[in-house]
Design a protein around this motif. Structure first.
Motif, PDB file in Angstrom:
ATOM      1  N   LEU A 106       0.776  15.252  -9.404  1.00 22.51           N
ATOM      2  CA  LEU A 106       0.017  14.055  -9.042  1.00 22.51           C
ATOM      3  C   LEU A 106       0.605  13.500  -7.755  1.00 22.51           C
ATOM      4  O   LEU A 106       1.822  13.520  -7.561  1.00 22.51           O
ATOM      5  CB  LEU A 106       0.125  13.002 -10.145  1.00 22.51           C
ATOM      6  N   TRP A 107      -0.239  12.988  -6.884  1.00 19.41           N
ATOM      7  CA  TRP A 107       0.208  12.431  -5.609  1.00 19.41           C
ATOM      8  C   TRP A 107      -0.491  11.094  -5.383  1.00 19.41           C
ATOM      9  O   TRP A 107      -1.668  10.928  -5.717  1.00 19.41           O
ATOM     10  CB  TRP A 107      -0.123  13.394  -4.476  1.00 19.41           C
ATOM     11  N   ARG A 108       0.243  10.141  -4.804  1.00 25.83           N
ATOM     12  CA  ARG A 108      -0.291   8.813  -4.489  1.00 25.83           C
ATOM     13  C   ARG A 108       0.134   8.494  -3.063  1.00 25.83           C
ATOM     14  O   ARG A 108       1.298   8.620  -2.705  1.00 25.83           O
ATOM     15  CB  ARG A 108       0.292   7.805  -5.472  1.00 25.83           C
ATOM     16  N   GLY A 109      -0.828   8.085  -2.249  1.00 23.11           N
ATOM     17  CA  GLY A 109      -0.535   7.728  -0.868  1.00 23.11           C
ATOM     18  C   GLY A 109      -1.308   6.496  -0.437  1.00 23.11           C
ATOM     19  O   GLY A 109      -2.371   6.196  -0.981  1.00 23.11           O
ATOM     20  N   ARG A 110      -0.765   5.785   0.528  1.00 21.26           N
ATOM     21  CA  ARG A 110      -1.414   4.565   1.006  1.00 21.26           C
ATOM     22  C   ARG A 110      -2.650   4.914   1.837  1.00 21.26           C
ATOM     23  O   ARG A 110      -2.593   5.712   2.764  1.00 21.26           O
ATOM     24  CB  ARG A 110      -0.437   3.755   1.858  1.00 21.26           C
ATOM     25  N   LEU A 111      -3.752   4.302   1.494  1.00 18.41           N
ATOM     26  CA  LEU A 111      -5.017   4.517   2.184  1.00 18.41           C
ATOM     27  C   LEU A 111      -4.908   4.176   3.666  1.00 18.41           C
ATOM     28  O   LEU A 111      -5.445   4.883   4.514  1.00 18.41           O
ATOM     29  CB  LEU A 111      -6.121   3.693   1.506  1.00 18.41           C
ATOM     30  N   ASP A 112      -4.174   3.118   3.995  1.00 20.39           N
ATOM     31  CA  ASP A 112      -4.079   2.705   5.394  1.00 20.39           C
ATOM     32  C   ASP A 112      -3.154   3.605   6.221  1.00 20.39           C
ATOM     33  O   ASP A 112      -3.023   3.424   7.424  1.00 20.39           O
ATOM     34  CB  ASP A 112      -3.666   1.235   5.515  1.00 20.39           C
ATOM     35  N   GLN A 113      -2.532   4.597   5.589  1.00 18.43           N
ATOM     36  CA  GLN A 113      -1.676   5.541   6.306  1.00 18.43           C
ATOM     37  C   GLN A 113      -2.370   6.881   6.571  1.00 18.43           C
ATOM     38  O   GLN A 113      -1.796   7.761   7.202  1.00 18.43           O
ATOM     39  CB  GLN A 113      -0.388   5.791   5.515  1.00 18.43           C
ATOM     40  N   ALA A 114      -3.597   7.033   6.097  1.00 19.15           N
ATOM     41  CA  ALA A 114      -4.332   8.282   6.297  1.00 19.15           C
ATOM     42  C   ALA A 114      -4.828   8.364   7.738  1.00 19.15           C
ATOM     43  O   ALA A 114      -5.434   7.433   8.252  1.00 19.15           O
ATOM     44  CB  ALA A 114      -5.510   8.363   5.329  1.00 19.15           C
ATOM     45  N   ASP A 115      -4.525   9.483   8.380  1.00 18.44           N
ATOM     46  CA  ASP A 115      -4.978   9.706   9.760  1.00 18.44           C
ATOM     47  C   ASP A 115      -6.358  10.353   9.810  1.00 18.44           C
ATOM     48  O   ASP A 115      -7.047  10.260  10.817  1.00 18.44           O
ATOM     49  CB  ASP A 115      -3.977  10.604  10.495  1.00 18.44           C
ATOM     50  N   GLY A 116      -6.739  11.015   8.739  1.00 22.32           N
ATOM     51  CA  GLY A 116      -8.033  11.681   8.680  1.00 22.32           C
ATOM     52  C   GLY A 116      -8.165  12.414   7.356  1.00 22.32           C
ATOM     53  O   GLY A 116      -7.230  12.437   6.556  1.00 22.32           O
TER      54      GLY A 116
END
Length: 126
Positions: A106-116
């Protein structure tokens, strides 16, 4: 980074996952890495995380309970997408094999850190 810098299409997909248990194979560019997997709701993410801890000692069960509580709270806040949740995720950095190479997680990442992002999941040629 301001909220206006978010990719509104990616945010819409995350909100759809959170509100309607929508899932989709997705690959996200995050600060030079590619994270690939299946987009899931925050509720599903926290429920699956909770299962990891539920059979252990008292501390593990408390963590499990907190994660279950977080899954219910995230259902109530489905309009406020701040994180992307992927299952069966793999992270690619450069030309090396993905992490993890032999299992999925499972992975969780900040939406505002997505470059594309792009639709679809990277699979290794075996």
């Amino acid at each position: 980074m301001s909220l206006n810098s978010r990719d509104t299409i990616l945010e819409m997909l995350v909100q759809a996952a959170n509100k309607h248990d929508f899932s989709l194979n997705l690959t996200v560019n995050m600060k030079g890495s590619l994270v690939t997997g299946t987009l899931i709701s925050a509720r599903e993410y926290f429920e699956e995380m909770s299962e990891v801890f539920e059979g252990g000692n008292d501390l593990s069960r408390k963590i499990s309970d907190k994660l279950l509580s977080a899954s219910k709270q995230n259902v109530e806040q489905a309009d406020e997408a701040a994180f992307i949740h992927l299952k069966d995720a793999k992270v690619y950095c450069g030309d090396s094999k993905p992490t993890p190479s032999g299992s999925e997680f499972l992975w969780r990442g900040r939406l505002d850190q997505a470059d594309g992002f792009f639709l679809g999941k990277i699979s290794e040629d075996e």
